[in-house]
Each structure stands twice: as C-alpha cells, then as structure tokens.
Design an enzyme around this catalytic site. Structure first.
Site, mmCIF file in Angstrom:
data_model
loop_
_atom_site.group_PDB
_atom_site.id
_atom_site.type_symbol
_atom_site.label_atom_id
_atom_site.label_comp_id
_atom_site.label_asym_id
_atom_site.label_seq_id
_atom_site.Cartn_x
_atom_site.Cartn_y
_atom_site.Cartn_z
ATOM 1 N N GLY A 54 25.299 86.443 57.095
ATOM 2 C CA GLY A 54 24.242 85.429 57.025
ATOM 3 C C GLY A 54 23.822 85.176 55.603
ATOM 4 N N SER A 55 22.609 84.657 55.451
ATOM 5 C CA SER A 55 22.111 84.406 54.103
ATOM 6 C C SER A 55 21.350 85.613 53.560
ATOM 7 C CB SER A 55 21.149 83.217 54.093
ATOM 8 O OG SER A 55 21.585 82.197 54.925
ATOM 9 N N GLY A 56 20.540 86.236 54.414
ATOM 10 C CA GLY A 56 19.672 87.314 53.924
ATOM 11 C C GLY A 56 20.298 88.695 54.079
ATOM 12 N N ARG A 106 21.455 75.612 53.180
ATOM 13 C CA ARG A 106 22.178 76.683 53.870
ATOM 14 C C ARG A 106 23.605 76.861 53.338
ATOM 15 N NH1 ARG A 106 22.081 79.806 58.183
ATOM 16 N NH2 ARG A 106 19.873 79.492 58.442
ATOM 17 N N ASN A 141 28.166 84.754 64.788
ATOM 18 C CA ASN A 141 27.432 83.485 64.675
ATOM 19 C C ASN A 141 28.178 82.543 63.722
ATOM 20 O OD1 ASN A 141 25.737 81.372 64.328
ATOM 21 N ND2 ASN A 141 24.014 82.561 63.486
ATOM 22 N N ASP A 146 20.058 87.856 59.650
ATOM 23 C CA ASP A 146 19.011 88.606 60.347
ATOM 24 C C ASP A 146 18.480 87.856 61.564
ATOM 25 O OD1 ASP A 146 18.985 90.814 58.530
ATOM 26 O OD2 ASP A 146 18.181 89.399 57.064
HETATM 27 N N1 LIG Z 1 26.609 78.573 67.488
HETATM 28 C C1 LIG Z 1 25.441 78.399 66.920
HETATM 29 N N2 LIG Z 1 25.088 77.181 66.449
HETATM 30 C C2 LIG Z 1 23.908 76.988 65.833
HETATM 31 N N3 LIG Z 1 22.991 77.968 65.610
HETATM 32 C C3 LIG Z 1 23.291 79.187 66.053
HETATM 33 C C4 LIG Z 1 24.521 79.470 66.713
HETATM 34 N N4 LIG Z 1 24.538 80.776 67.022
HETATM 35 C C5 LIG Z 1 23.375 81.304 66.575
HETATM 36 N N5 LIG Z 1 22.628 80.353 65.993
HETATM 37 C C6 LIG Z 1 21.313 80.486 65.331
HETATM 38 O O1 LIG Z 1 21.503 80.531 63.917
HETATM 39 C C7 LIG Z 1 20.308 81.059 63.340
HETATM 40 C C8 LIG Z 1 20.576 81.714 62.004
HETATM 41 O O2 LIG Z 1 21.464 82.709 62.201
HETATM 42 P P1 LIG Z 1 21.726 83.959 61.252
HETATM 43 O O3 LIG Z 1 20.559 84.806 61.148
HETATM 44 O O4 LIG Z 1 22.979 84.544 61.782
HETATM 45 O O5 LIG Z 1 22.070 83.331 59.821
HETATM 46 P P2 LIG Z 1 21.178 83.035 58.552
HETATM 47 O O6 LIG Z 1 19.922 82.375 58.943
HETATM 48 O O7 LIG Z 1 22.072 82.346 57.595
HETATM 49 O O8 LIG Z 1 20.913 84.440 57.931
HETATM 50 P P3 LIG Z 1 19.554 85.197 57.611
HETATM 51 O O9 LIG Z 1 18.794 85.218 58.925
HETATM 52 O O10 LIG Z 1 19.977 86.556 57.156
HETATM 53 O O11 LIG Z 1 18.899 84.389 56.562
HETATM 54 C C9 LIG Z 1 19.739 81.981 64.398
HETATM 55 O O12 LIG Z 1 18.429 81.573 64.675
HETATM 56 C C10 LIG Z 1 20.620 81.786 65.611
HETATM 57 O O13 LIG Z 1 19.870 81.626 66.793
#
Ligand SMILES: Nc1ncnc2c1ncn2[C@@H]1O[C@H](COP(=O)(O)OP(=O)(O)OP(=O)(O)O)[C@@H](O)[C@H]1O
Length: 517
Positions: free
Chosen positions: A247-249, A322, A158, A217
């Site tokens: 990711g963040s979490g 973010r 991602n 996550d």
């Molecule tokens: N290419 C993309 N562009 C934008 N958003 C995307 C893309 N690919 C995936 N996503 C979305 O990004 C969102 C967040 O992703 P991810 O869980 O990997 O990172 P995070 O939110 O930083 O981490 P965490 O969930 O651990 O806090 C997901 O809902 C996913 O659907």
C-alpha cells in the site's frame, strides 16, 4: 517423532557443496545450528570457512526442500533457504562493512548410497528434522499448534492498494519464498472496497491458519472490523494477521519489523521479501487495538491511529496522488504547511496509569461482550465529568493545528509518531500542537522531522500516554480518519484494548549470528 525427541536431535552426515562438488563436507545439525566443515583425507574435519561463517543459525533458515539432480540419476540435493545478514553483493559489498538482510541458498548434495531412493530417504530425514526445528523454534501458542499446523493462510491481495502493484509484487517476490518455506495459502484478489470485510465475516475459522493482507493499512482495518463484527469475534481475533506491504503507508508491517529489531528494508521489493519471510516463519505476537465510537453510532476497531486536524487532511486529500505511492503524503503535507488551517474543539482524555484495571486478553471468553471491553467510555449524549478531584478525565481546549492518537510507533513506513510505542504496550499516545502565531513554522518543523519522530522533542508538541479519549470538534465538517480510512465527521471517542490482536511477527533477536554459507 515425539516433540521431546525432535527438540534434542543431533545428526551428522557427509555431503558435497554445490560449488565444491569434489570435496566432501561433514554437515552437522543440532536443532539450533547447522555446521559445515571440510573433511580431511584422514577423515578428520576442518573448518572450511573463517571463524564467523562456519555456523548457520536455525533462526536464519526459513525453509528447505529435497530435490533430484537434473543430470546425475543417483544424487539427491537438500536445498536450504536462508534469510540473513550478509555483506551486500558486488562492488558495494567490497567497500561496505554494513551487513544487509538477503536471501541465499545452500545446496547440499547427497550421493553416498548407490541408488536415488536410498539417497532421497536420507535427505528426506534431514529435511524433516530441519523443517521441524524451524517450526518448533517459532514457539507458537498451543491452540495454533494443535489446530492450525496443516491449514492454509487466507491471503487477500488488493489490486487498488498503493500504486496498484500488489498482484505483481506478490507473484514476483512472495510466492517463491513461500514455496521454499512450504507455507501454504489461498489467494483472493479483492474486487471492491469492503470485499475482504464481507468475506471474513462468513469464513469457517477452523479452515485457516491466519489471514495475510497484501495491501496497505486500509485493508487490515477492513479485515479487523470484519472479524470483530462476527458473533464469535472472541475466537476470530485469535487468527494471526500478517501483512505484505503493498500500500502507501504500510504501517502494520513496519511496526512488526521495528519490534523484531531487524533493519527495515528500504525498497518496496526488499521490504516485501522481508515480510514474506516473517510470515512464512512467523511467531504469534500480541498487538494493541482501540475500540472507537464515531458520531454516526458505529463502533469500530483501530490497530493504528485516530487522525484529526492536519494529518487527517493530508491523509485524506492525498488520495488524488495515489499513483505516487508513499510520496503522496509528502506532496499534500507541503501544500498544507504553506496554507495551514486551525481546528476548533476540545479533547477529553484519561491519562495512562499502569496500575489501572484493564481488560486482560486471557479473560476473553466466548461470553465476553464488546461492552465489557469498553470500560471508560460514556454514551455521546452524556458529557464527560471534568472535575479533576472526582474523575480521571482531563480536558484540553483548542484551537489546534495537529491532533493525532496512535497505538503504534510508526503510522507509515516513513513516519514515526511515537518513538516509545511497541506493538502491545497497553496505551494510546495522544499528541497535539496548538494553533498559535507560529503555526506555519511549527508545522514545517514537524513534517520535516517525522521520519525519525524527532518532532516530539519540540516544546510546541505536547504528547502523553492515555487510556481513553473523546475528541469534540466544533466545526461541522472536516476529515476524521481511523487507520487512514475516512469516517463520519463529528465527536469521536475511543479506548485502548491491550494485546487483544494477534499478528504474524518475529520477536527481537538477541543472538544474531552472521552467516556466509
Ligand atoms: N478491488 C478493489 N478496488 C477498489 N478498492 C479496493 C479494492 N480492494 C480493496 N479496496 C479498498 O482500497 C482501500 C485502500 O487499500 P489499502 O489500504 O490496501 O491501500 P492504501 O490506501 O494505498 O495503503 P495505506 O492504507 O497503507 O495508505 C481500502 O479501503 C480497501 O477497502
């Protein structure tokens, strides 16, 4: 080679060590251990290393490769890759007694025979035995061994996860480990939210050994829900899921590492290497999920938590930070503690009882329906009976300051929300703090002790293991999250699905051997 034969191998030969190329060493391999001893002039062996360092446990070897020497045309190397507890390098190692998990390699050189092909044949045999021993010690379920051994893992990266560094982290820290471990994969970079979810709904399950998410996550939640949306979800659930923390979490891999009893690596770079090694040599471990109904009629699947109240607000409203990575939660939490909100409504729940009838994952057949997993929940238009003499359901009335339901111990790398939970203990943990006159002080104490879960010891935090829940907020707008992803605001209900998922993990290691090759 028959499996029984490979389980009892015992081979030995003479190699040179890379850094001591003039001295021959006797190397023995016996399925669980590699031992290295200096060969004396009179052909006797003698331990070259001190008592703690002469043996290498197979548990600490994640791969080995045969290589041609780039100068001598006859020599052949056996390169053995290790991930083990060692003293830190450099000045820190001189003063610290603490061991840390590190990658290292042991280069054994074979030059006993007169031509390269003959030396290669010997080294190839060693490679075969060691690689096979690594595979067998993983103790994979029979269905995986028979159908998945030569298959690639499907990896989603991602680029939008965390601070947006997923692709770089994978290229820099993961690909090398996976080449050394001969772990094969196919990478897809997600192009939008929902891409991975759509993709897994139409894959041929037989083509893949498992699914790995280089993400936070959110993408894991997406993929689990994509798999559960398939007609053959019963089979799809058997694909093991791995997590590279980008990711963040990063709670999923945090819980996997916690369960393994390895120390969780602090920096993002070391943490991703730790995850890459676990994935390359994974054991299949079960994990609990929850089936969750939300007010717009969707039925969703959660592997981590259901958030309402302050945690949902922090998780959702920290999206604007973010770029800060994990620190985004801290920044938003401080704002929310200074200006706390109260959340009105009630929570119904069924306390956990180990003797209760639950779904046994072995009973899931291709004919099992989602409705059969869903044992205790009623349609939203039916109210839950609250007479405790005739029902297991109980009710807690708000207003609340904090409400969280978790199925794992950690809800992010730095937050322990249920100290006793494991990957698959068969219950959800409900916790809440009432909104009273001490709300600001109580929330401040909570957020400053979330890193080790100590806030659960405060009298004002109530928590209990539960089987099922229904949250009914009386406000009409707010944040409600499943596994960190926002869902429609309104009544929400769910129930534990014990051990229904499979992940790429590592069981606790009881016989940790310290190594220094
Ligand atoms: N290419 C993309 N562009 C934008 N958003 C995307 C893309 N690919 C995936 N996503 C979305 O990004 C969102 C967040 O992703 P991810 O869980 O990997 O990172 P995070 O939110 O930083 O981490 P965490 O969930 O651990 O806090 C997901 O809902 C996913 O659907």
């Amino acid at each position: 080679m028959a499996e029984s034969e490979s389980r009892s191998i015992d081979i030995q030969d003479t190699f040179f060590l890379q850094d001591q190329s003039s001295k021959p060493y006797i190397v023995k391999f016996s399925t669980t251990m590699l031992s290295i001893s200096l060969q004396n002039n009179d052909n006797q062996e003698r331990s070259v290393l001190d008592n703690n360092t002469q043996l290498i446990s197979i548990d600490d070897i994640y791969g080995c490769l045969c290589m041609k020497d780039n100068k001598d045309p006859i020599k052949c190397h056996l390169n053995i890759y290790l991930y083990s507890l060692r003293k830190p390098k450099g000045i820190i190692g001189t003063f610290s007694k603490k061991l840390t998990l590190q990658r290292s390699q042991l280069l054994l050189t074979y030059a006993k025979l007169n031509d390269y092909e003959s030396n290669l044949a010997v080294v190839t045999r060693w490679h075969y035995y060691i690689a096979n021993a690594i595979y067998l010690r993983r103790n994979l379920p029979l269905d995986i061994v028979t159908t998945k051994r030569d298959k690639r893992a499907l990896v989603f990266v991602n680029p939008a996860g965390g601070a947006g560094k997923a692709y770089r982290l994978v290229m820099e820290y993961v690909i090398g480990v996976w080449s050394e471990a001969e772990f094969t994969y196919h990478i897809i970079i997600t192009e939008r939210a929902g891409h991975a979810r759509d993709y897994v709904q139409s894959i041929q399950l037989a083509d893949w050994s498992g699914i790995v998410l280089a993400s936070g996550d959110g993408l894991i939640y997406e993929v689990i829900n994509g798999l559960m949306n398939r007609d053959d979800w019963q089979e799809a659930l058997k694909l093991p899921i791995g997590h590279l923390p980008c990711g963040s979490g990063n709670a999923f891999i945090t819980n996997i590492v916690r369960y393994s009893q390895q120390p969780i690596m602090k920096t993002m770079e070391k943490f991703i290497v730790q995850a890459a090694v676990i994935i390359a040599t994974y054991n299949v471990l079960p994990f609990d999920m929850a089936v969750v109904d939300i007010c717009d009629g969707q039925r969703l699947f959660s592997f981590l938590c259901i958030e309402w109240a302050i945690v949902a607000d922090v998780d959702c409203d920290s999206e604007q930070y973010r770029f800060l990575g994990e620190a985004r939660f801290t920044v938003e939490a401080i704002k929310r503690v200074i200006q706390p909100r109260t959340y009105n409504g009630y929570i119904d729940y069924i306390p956990y009882d180990a003797a209760d009838d639950t779904v046994n994952t072995n009973q899931i057949t291709p004919n099992t329906t989602i409705a059969q997993l869903h044992r205790h929940l009623l349609p939203f238009n039916e109210s839950i009976p609250t007479d405790s003499t005739v029902t297991k359901w109980r009710r807690i009335n708000g207003p609340f300051a904090h409400v969280l339901i978790t199925s794992k111990a950690s809800i992010s790398k730095d937050t322990i929300a249920s100290t006793k939970s494991t990957l698959s203990d068969g219950y959800l943990t409900l916790q809440y703090i009432r909104a009273d006159s001490s709300i600001r002080m109580n929330l401040a104490k909570t957020f400053t002790t979330m890193s080790d879960g100590k806030y659960l010891d405060y009298d004002f935090v109530e928590w209990m293991p539960i089987r099922a829940f229904r949250i009914v907020p009386s406000d009409t707008s707010g944040n409600m999250m499943i596994d960190g992803e926002k869902v429609s605001y309104g009544p929400i209900q769910g129930e534990i699905l014990p051990s229904i998922g499979r992940c790429m993990g590592k069981p606790p290691k009881l016989d940790q051997v310290s190594i220094n090759p």
